[in-house]
Design a protein around this motif. Structure first.
Motif, PDB file in Angstrom:
ATOM      1  N   ASP A 335      -0.805   7.656  -0.232  1.00 12.27           N
ATOM      2  CA  ASP A 335      -0.389   6.771  -1.314  1.00 12.27           C
ATOM      3  C   ASP A 335       0.493   5.681  -0.705  1.00 12.27           C
ATOM      4  OD1 ASP A 335      -1.622   8.208  -3.378  1.00 12.27           O
ATOM      5  OD2 ASP A 335       0.046   9.643  -3.405  1.00 12.27           O
ATOM      6  N   GLY A 336       0.395   4.471  -1.239  1.00  8.48           N
ATOM      7  CA  GLY A 336       1.269   3.422  -0.730  1.00  8.48           C
ATOM      8  C   GLY A 336       0.591   2.088  -0.637  1.00  8.48           C
ATOM      9  N   ASP A 337       1.332   1.139  -0.076  1.00 10.92           N
ATOM     10  CA  ASP A 337       0.849  -0.232   0.042  1.00 10.92           C
ATOM     11  C   ASP A 337       0.551  -0.564   1.498  1.00 10.92           C
ATOM     12  OD1 ASP A 337       3.346  -0.334   1.144  1.00 10.92           O
ATOM     13  OD2 ASP A 337       4.243  -1.490  -0.503  1.00 10.92           O
ATOM     14  N   ALA A 338       0.383  -1.854   1.774  1.00 11.70           N
ATOM     15  CA  ALA A 338       0.052  -2.302   3.124  1.00 11.70           C
ATOM     16  C   ALA A 338       1.134  -1.905   4.121  1.00 11.70           C
ATOM     17  CB  ALA A 338      -0.153  -3.820   3.131  1.00 11.70           C
ATOM     18  N   ARG A 339       2.424  -1.943   3.689  1.00 11.24           N
ATOM     19  CA  ARG A 339       3.509  -1.602   4.601  1.00 11.24           C
ATOM     20  C   ARG A 339       3.427  -0.128   5.016  1.00 11.24           C
ATOM     21  NH1 ARG A 339       9.411  -3.370   2.810  1.00 11.24           N
ATOM     22  NH2 ARG A 339       8.307  -5.359   2.977  1.00 11.24           N
ATOM     23  N   THR A 340       3.121   0.737   4.040  1.00 11.25           N
ATOM     24  CA  THR A 340       2.958   2.157   4.342  1.00 11.25           C
ATOM     25  C   THR A 340       1.793   2.378   5.286  1.00 11.25           C
ATOM     26  OG1 THR A 340       3.784   2.692   2.143  1.00 11.25           O
ATOM     27  CG2 THR A 340       2.656   4.449   3.330  1.00 11.25           C
ATOM     28  N   LEU A 341       0.710   1.674   5.021  1.00  5.25           N
ATOM     29  CA  LEU A 341      -0.494   1.789   5.856  1.00  5.25           C
ATOM     30  C   LEU A 341      -0.206   1.366   7.284  1.00  5.25           C
ATOM     31  CD1 LEU A 341      -3.511   2.439   5.959  1.00  5.25           C
ATOM     32  CD2 LEU A 341      -3.994   0.103   5.212  1.00  5.25           C
TER      33      LEU A 341
END
Length: 347
Positions: A335-341
């Motif tokens: 789960d998450g956004d581009a920063r997490t990815l």
């Protein structure tokens, strides 16, 4: 343009033979960029037969067999199959408007291959037993009823399959020193050897290759010297215990000064993943068997480093992806956004 149009003078066809064509053949001979270098081989090539219309080398032989069956008045085609033969026969039956009947060993066929036969409109019957059980039944039926037998015991199949040898010579300018390929029902090694000999006799090559066949350890009747009652291997395309072209395979081996040896399923799957990861070529498990054998032979010093070597990749990896997927890293779920990815991927 298919193999009949390109190599008509070398095939048993004439004015009365119907034109049958799915633009089979003309598959690439891909030079190795990484595996050859890692093994110290100067000239290693992969004949990528997975780019045939139905995804395997079977199309080469099937187009000639179907054309000759139609010439003889047949309207029903029949085969026993572990997958690739059924897909090819059903496709050409659909193309020419005739009936296709496929007999498969129950539970022994990759679903992707079975789906091809079904989509092409074939009548598919799953028979309890092995491939050899299915082939025995089909041979009996085609001998008693007006049905054309389309397995590799049909000599026209081998006539079409030999055209791959022509293409290799045409691409290299001569025959290779070694030709490695999987051996299941053994029709392909028989056909390649026939093709190399015919092209050599016609003056297109100066030499003949050594024929090297790879069987799976759990389905290696030729290596063992006797039929295997219950063949077992992850490589479904070569899961055959009593090859129909046994004699042709041993003749190709002996006349060429080559060999037929067995590799383990572990070696096969490792070679399959290495081929995909380092060369960008996804081939079915059976196709990886000769690469696995090549790796072993190089390690044992039995293949000269300055030789020209061709490994035949007989079918696409999309034919039987399940085995490969069980041995690679699964997708990452998060789960998450581009920063997490970016953080997870260490970008």
């Amino acid at each position: 343009m298919g193999v009949i149009a390109r190599y008509r003078e070398y095939l048993p066809v004439g004015p009365a033979t119907p034109e049958v064509d799915l633009h089979e053949g003309s598959t690439p001979l891909v030079p190795s960029r990484n595996i050859g270098r890692a093994l110290g081989l100067e000239r290693l090539f992969f004949k990528y037969e997975g780019l045939n219309p139905t995804g395997s080398f079977k199309d080469r032989g099937m187009v000639v067999a179907v054309a000759k069956a139609l010439e003889g008045g047949s309207r029903v085609l029949m085969c026993a199959s572990t997958g690739n033969t059924s897909a090819s026969m059903a496709a050409y039956a659909a193309r020419t408007g005739v009936r296709a009947i496929v007999v498969v060993p129950s539970g022994e066929i990759a679903m992707n291959k079975l789906s091809q036969a079904l989509m092409y409109g074939a009548k598919v019957v799953a028979l309890k037993g092995t491939f050899d059980t299915a082939l025995d039944a089909v041979r009996e039926l085609t001998s008693r009823y007006p049905v054309a037998l389309m397995n590799s015991v049909n000599p026209n199949r081998l006539e079409g399959q030999k055209t791959a040898a022509f293409e290799i010579v045409d691409a290299l300018g001569d025959a290779p020193d070694y030709l490695l390929l999987p051996v299941g029902n053994a029709g392909n090694i028989t056909a390649y050897w026939k093709g190399f000999r015919e092209y050599h006799k016609a003056g297109h090559s100066t030499r003949l290759p050594r024929m090297v066949g790879a069987q799976a350890e759990g389905a290696a009747p030729i290596v063992a010297g006797h039929p295997i009652a219950n063949p077992r291997t992850v490589a479904s395309a070569i899961r055959i215990g009593n090859p129909a072209s046994w004699e042709g395979a041993t003749s190709a081996r002996d006349e060429s000064g080559g060999l037929i040896a067995a590799v383990t399923d572990t070696e096969i799957l490792s070679a399959q993943i290495r081929l995909a990861n380092t060369e960008g070529l996804f081939a079915e498990p059976a196709s990886a068997a000769p690469l696995a054998l090549l790796i072993r032979l190089v390690m044992e010093g039995k293949i000269e480093k300055d030789s020209t070597t061709v490994v035949v990749l007989t079918g696409s990896g999309l034919k039987d992806p399940d085995a490969a997927l069980n041995n690679v890293e699964p997708p990452i779920e998060l789960d998450g956004d581009a920063r997490t990815l970016a953080k997870v991927l260490k970008l």
